[in-house]
Write a protein that holds these residues in place. Structure first.
Motif, PDB file in Angstrom:
ATOM      1  N   LEU A  77      11.085 -14.398  51.336  1.00  0.00           N
ATOM      2  CA  LEU A  77      10.933 -13.870  49.486  1.00  0.00           C
ATOM      3  C   LEU A  77      10.954 -12.734  48.825  1.00  0.00           C
ATOM      4  O   LEU A  77      11.647 -12.412  48.283  1.00  0.00           O
ATOM      5  N   GLU A  78      10.294 -11.911  49.812  1.00  0.00           N
ATOM      6  CA  GLU A  78      10.489 -10.564  49.620  1.00  0.00           C
ATOM      7  C   GLU A  78      11.559  -9.871  50.192  1.00  0.00           C
ATOM      8  O   GLU A  78      12.324  -9.043  49.243  1.00  0.00           O
ATOM      9  N   TYR A  79      12.297 -10.188  51.102  1.00  0.00           N
ATOM     10  CA  TYR A  79      13.100  -9.959  51.469  1.00  0.00           C
ATOM     11  C   TYR A  79      14.725 -10.312  50.521  1.00  0.00           C
ATOM     12  O   TYR A  79      15.925  -9.210  49.926  1.00  0.00           O
ATOM     13  N   ALA A  80      14.376 -11.410  50.050  1.00  0.00           N
ATOM     14  CA  ALA A  80      16.106 -11.517  49.163  1.00  0.00           C
ATOM     15  C   ALA A  80      15.371 -11.281  47.618  1.00  0.00           C
ATOM     16  O   ALA A  80      16.362 -10.455  47.207  1.00  0.00           O
ATOM     17  N   ASN A  81      14.156 -11.159  47.554  1.00  0.00           N
ATOM     18  CA  ASN A  81      13.795 -10.212  46.051  1.00  0.00           C
ATOM     19  C   ASN A  81      14.442  -8.555  46.674  1.00  0.00           C
ATOM     20  O   ASN A  81      15.378  -7.731  45.432  1.00  0.00           O
ATOM     21  N   LYS A  82      14.857  -7.908  47.654  1.00  0.00           N
ATOM     22  CA  LYS A  82      15.023  -6.975  48.152  1.00  0.00           C
ATOM     23  C   LYS A  82      16.658  -6.641  47.656  1.00  0.00           C
ATOM     24  O   LYS A  82      17.105  -5.829  47.396  1.00  0.00           O
TER      25      LYS A  82
END
Length: 100
Positions: A77-82
């Motif tokens: 999720l953090e990667y997708a947000n980035k």
């Protein structure tokens, strides 16, 4: 709730994905906590109960050998947000519009 460890209930861990090695000896389970900021604590509790959890899973899986379970924090999720943030930057959005 089958582990008998109340610490697991406190951090509300969720297994997002499990990847099994090609030789079926290692299963890596990616974990998130439903409580924000408790991922590290969830990981610690699951690792503490790893052998017991493996014993609970073994009779439920139709496998010759039960793989070793490794728990990792899920960061998808953090990667997708980035990536989403990068795509919405003005200079990137400008370049994306040129292709239209």
């Amino acid at each position: 709730g089958e582990t008998g460890d109340p610490e697991i209930d406190k951090v509300v861990p969720t297994i997002v994905e499990v990847q099994v090695s090609p030789d079926l000896k290692i299963a890596t389970a990616y974990v998130r906590s439903l409580i924000i900021g408790k991922e590290k604590q969830a990981l610690d509790v699951l690792n503490k109960n790893r052998k017991y959890i493996r014993g609970l899973l073994a009779p439920k899986l139709d496998m010759k050998y039960m793989p070793e379970i490794r728990f990792r924090i899920d960061t998808s999720l953090e990667y997708a947000n980035k990536i989403d943030d990068l795509l919405h930057r003005p200079e990137v959005a400008r370049d994306l519009k040129k292709g239209d």
